[in-house]
Design a protein around this motif. Structure first.
Motif, PDB file in Angstrom:
ATOM      1  N   LEU A  94       0.810  -1.205   0.231  1.00 47.67           N
ATOM      2  CA  LEU A  94      -0.032   0.092  -0.345  1.00 47.67           C
ATOM      3  C   LEU A  94       0.752   1.262  -0.043  1.00 47.67           C
ATOM      4  CD1 LEU A  94      -2.926   1.239   0.340  1.00 47.67           C
ATOM      5  CD2 LEU A  94      -2.656   0.903   2.659  1.00 47.67           C
ATOM      6  N   ARG A  95       1.947   1.129   0.867  1.00 46.81           N
ATOM      7  CA  ARG A  95       2.723   2.370   0.999  1.00 46.81           C
ATOM      8  C   ARG A  95       1.896   3.647   1.103  1.00 46.81           C
ATOM      9  NH1 ARG A  95       8.160   0.710   1.403  1.00 46.81           N
ATOM     10  NH2 ARG A  95       8.909   2.500   0.236  1.00 46.81           N
ATOM     11  N   LEU A  96       1.059   3.601   2.189  1.00 47.48           N
ATOM     12  CA  LEU A  96       0.161   4.548   2.323  1.00 47.48           C
ATOM     13  C   LEU A  96       0.710   6.041   2.740  1.00 47.48           C
ATOM     14  CD1 LEU A  96      -2.635   5.228   2.643  1.00 47.48           C
ATOM     15  CD2 LEU A  96      -2.443   4.796   5.193  1.00 47.48           C
ATOM     16  N   ASN A  97       0.410   7.056   1.757  1.00 53.08           N
ATOM     17  CA  ASN A  97       0.710   8.348   1.962  1.00 53.08           C
ATOM     18  C   ASN A  97      -0.480   9.267   2.292  1.00 53.08           C
ATOM     19  OD1 ASN A  97       1.573  10.828   1.853  1.00 53.08           O
ATOM     20  ND2 ASN A  97       2.316  10.951  -0.340  1.00 53.08           N
ATOM     21  N   LEU A  98      -0.469   9.429   3.507  1.00 55.89           N
ATOM     22  CA  LEU A  98      -1.839  10.158   4.027  1.00 55.89           C
ATOM     23  C   LEU A  98      -2.074  11.475   3.333  1.00 55.89           C
ATOM     24  CD1 LEU A  98      -1.624   9.641   7.912  1.00 55.89           C
ATOM     25  CD2 LEU A  98      -3.154   8.550   6.198  1.00 55.89           C
ATOM     26  N   SER A 134      14.246   0.078  -0.765  1.00 61.10           N
ATOM     27  CA  SER A 134      14.356  -1.013  -1.639  1.00 61.10           C
ATOM     28  C   SER A 134      13.307  -2.212  -1.347  1.00 61.10           C
ATOM     29  CB  SER A 134      15.744  -1.686  -1.918  1.00 61.10           C
ATOM     30  OG  SER A 134      16.263  -2.207  -0.589  1.00 61.10           O
ATOM     31  N   ARG A 135      12.592  -2.101  -0.162  1.00 56.11           N
ATOM     32  CA  ARG A 135      11.827  -3.204   0.176  1.00 56.11           C
ATOM     33  C   ARG A 135      10.750  -2.605   0.896  1.00 56.11           C
ATOM     34  NH1 ARG A 135      15.555  -6.576   4.526  1.00 56.11           N
ATOM     35  NH2 ARG A 135      15.519  -4.331   5.174  1.00 56.11           N
ATOM     36  N   PHE A 136       9.548  -3.310   0.911  1.00 61.83           N
ATOM     37  CA  PHE A 136       8.101  -2.941   1.317  1.00 61.83           C
ATOM     38  C   PHE A 136       8.031  -3.628   2.809  1.00 61.83           C
ATOM     39  CE2 PHE A 136       6.265  -2.464  -3.194  1.00 61.83           C
ATOM     40  CZ  PHE A 136       7.046  -1.575  -3.394  1.00 61.83           C
ATOM     41  N   ALA A 137       7.584  -2.795   3.803  1.00 62.96           N
ATOM     42  CA  ALA A 137       7.472  -3.246   5.044  1.00 62.96           C
ATOM     43  C   ALA A 137       6.009  -2.750   5.660  1.00 62.96           C
ATOM     44  CB  ALA A 137       8.508  -2.510   5.783  1.00 62.96           C
ATOM     45  N   ASN A 169       2.612 -12.669   4.233  1.00 66.68           N
ATOM     46  CA  ASN A 169       2.629 -12.103   3.218  1.00 66.68           C
ATOM     47  C   ASN A 169       4.098 -11.692   2.499  1.00 66.68           C
ATOM     48  OD1 ASN A 169       2.608 -10.072   1.151  1.00 66.68           O
ATOM     49  ND2 ASN A 169       1.038  -8.557   2.063  1.00 66.68           N
ATOM     50  N   PRO A 170       4.468 -12.494   1.352  1.00 68.65           N
ATOM     51  CA  PRO A 170       5.749 -12.700   0.948  1.00 68.65           C
ATOM     52  C   PRO A 170       6.115 -11.348   0.144  1.00 68.65           C
ATOM     53  CG  PRO A 170       4.091 -13.663  -0.669  1.00 68.65           C
ATOM     54  CD  PRO A 170       3.247 -13.569   0.669  1.00 68.65           C
ATOM     55  N   ALA A 171       5.381 -10.299   0.120  1.00 63.41           N
ATOM     56  CA  ALA A 171       5.732  -9.169  -0.265  1.00 63.41           C
ATOM     57  C   ALA A 171       6.234  -8.031   0.772  1.00 63.41           C
ATOM     58  CB  ALA A 171       4.569  -8.299  -0.866  1.00 63.41           C
ATOM     59  N   GLY A 172       6.159  -8.674   1.958  1.00 67.15           N
ATOM     60  CA  GLY A 172       6.528  -7.810   3.066  1.00 67.15           C
ATOM     61  C   GLY A 172       8.009  -8.237   3.687  1.00 67.15           C
ATOM     62  N   GLY A 215      12.920 -15.250   8.088  1.00 65.09           N
ATOM     63  CA  GLY A 215      12.798 -16.117   6.765  1.00 65.09           C
ATOM     64  C   GLY A 215      12.921 -15.372   5.476  1.00 65.09           C
ATOM     65  N   TYR A 216      12.714 -14.013   5.856  1.00 65.18           N
ATOM     66  CA  TYR A 216      12.421 -13.048   4.521  1.00 65.18           C
ATOM     67  C   TYR A 216      13.722 -13.158   3.722  1.00 65.18           C
ATOM     68  CZ  TYR A 216      11.905  -9.029   1.394  1.00 65.18           C
ATOM     69  OH  TYR A 216      12.081  -8.175   0.420  1.00 65.18           O
ATOM     70  N   ALA A 217      15.033 -13.082   4.306  1.00 68.50           N
ATOM     71  CA  ALA A 217      16.183 -12.768   3.587  1.00 68.50           C
ATOM     72  C   ALA A 217      16.261 -14.143   2.514  1.00 68.50           C
ATOM     73  CB  ALA A 217      17.235 -12.767   4.444  1.00 68.50           C
ATOM     74  N   ALA A 218      15.966 -15.412   3.449  1.00 68.12           N
ATOM     75  CA  ALA A 218      15.912 -16.387   2.537  1.00 68.12           C
ATOM     76  C   ALA A 218      15.189 -16.728   1.320  1.00 68.12           C
ATOM     77  CB  ALA A 218      16.027 -17.882   3.668  1.00 68.12           C
ATOM     78  N   THR A 219      13.936 -16.237   1.684  1.00 66.26           N
ATOM     79  CA  THR A 219      12.893 -16.018   0.543  1.00 66.26           C
ATOM     80  C   THR A 219      13.096 -15.075  -0.469  1.00 66.26           C
ATOM     81  OG1 THR A 219      11.163 -16.586   2.344  1.00 66.26           O
ATOM     82  CG2 THR A 219      10.378 -15.648   0.228  1.00 66.26           C
TER      83      THR A 219
END
Length: 223
Positions: A94-98, A134-137, A169-172, A215-219
């Motif tokens: 989403l990267r929400l920008n209020l 460079s990554r989504f959180a 969520n693999p995107a996070g 486990g994110y780094a490995a994924t």
């Protein structure tokens, strides 16, 4: 909840539940109680001016409404059929920008006032600038425990449930949260959070914290 618990044990085990708009009033009450004495909210919404509690209520109401409107995850802890803790989670994609939420901004100006809305937008932007580029959180903008149920481990249980949800969520890449209350830092550090930076708010600092999803780094590298 697991079957077979003792009938003599009146205290049910806490249960993690997903929230919908039927929990709106309970969630607003819990978060208002959780945030109105927090230094970050006291600074942003100027507790020294009349109407502070009204501004806090309005902000929490509009934020909850926005997150439901955007269909973001919201979970809570139920104990004895009572909602005792809640958390609202921002999806990493989403990267929400209020500042871009024009309807939300208008409602905030009309209820919390222009100055408070401007301060909150500036504060939110500073948090966004600290996010991994460079990554989504995932983000955790709202989390609170009913004061009557604090110091019983429900906050930790809720935060661990939030992190489990994020890990699905693999995107996070992880979870970002912030606090202006230094007494919470040790708790968050014990959960694996590390500082991304600080935001100066008047005479204190608000800490922005991050925890990478296990486990994110490995994924991400295909391991």
């Amino acid at each position: 909840m697991a079957n077979g618990s003792s009938e003599n044990n009146k205290q049910q085990q806490p249960v993690i539940v997903r929230l919908d708009e039927t929990a709106l009033n309970e969630a607003k009450s819990i978060l208002y109680q959780a945030y109105r004495h927090e230094p970050t909210f006291q600074y942003l919404f100027d507790y020294r001016r009349p109407g502070y509690e009204k501004r806090v209520r309005a902000t929490i109401r509009e934020l909850i409404g926005l997150y439901f409107e955007l269909q973001q995850d919201a979970i809570g802890v139920m104990v004895d059929d009572t909602l005792v803790a809640v958390a609202f989670i921002g999806d990493p994609e989403l990267r929400l920008n209020l500042a871009e939420q024009l309807s939300w901004r208008m409602k905030m100006v009309l209820t919390a006032g222009f100055a408070s809305t401007r301060r909150y937008l500036d504060y939110h932007q500073k948090i966004r600038e600290m996010l991994p580029e460079s990554r989504f959180a995932h983000q955790l903008p709202l989390m609170g425990v009913n004061p009557k149920y604090q110091n019983r481990g429900y906050g930790r249980e809720l935060l661990e449930a939030v992190q489990r949800l994020c890990s699905e969520n693999p995107a996070g890449c992880g979870l970002v949260l912030d606090t202006g209350n230094t007494r919470y830092l040790q708790f968050y550090e014990s959960e694996g959070f590390r500082p991304l930076g600080k935001i100066r708010l008047g005479d204190f600092e608000d800490y922005v914290l991050f925890r990478e999803v296990p486990g994110y780094a490995a994924t991400a590298t295909g391991g």
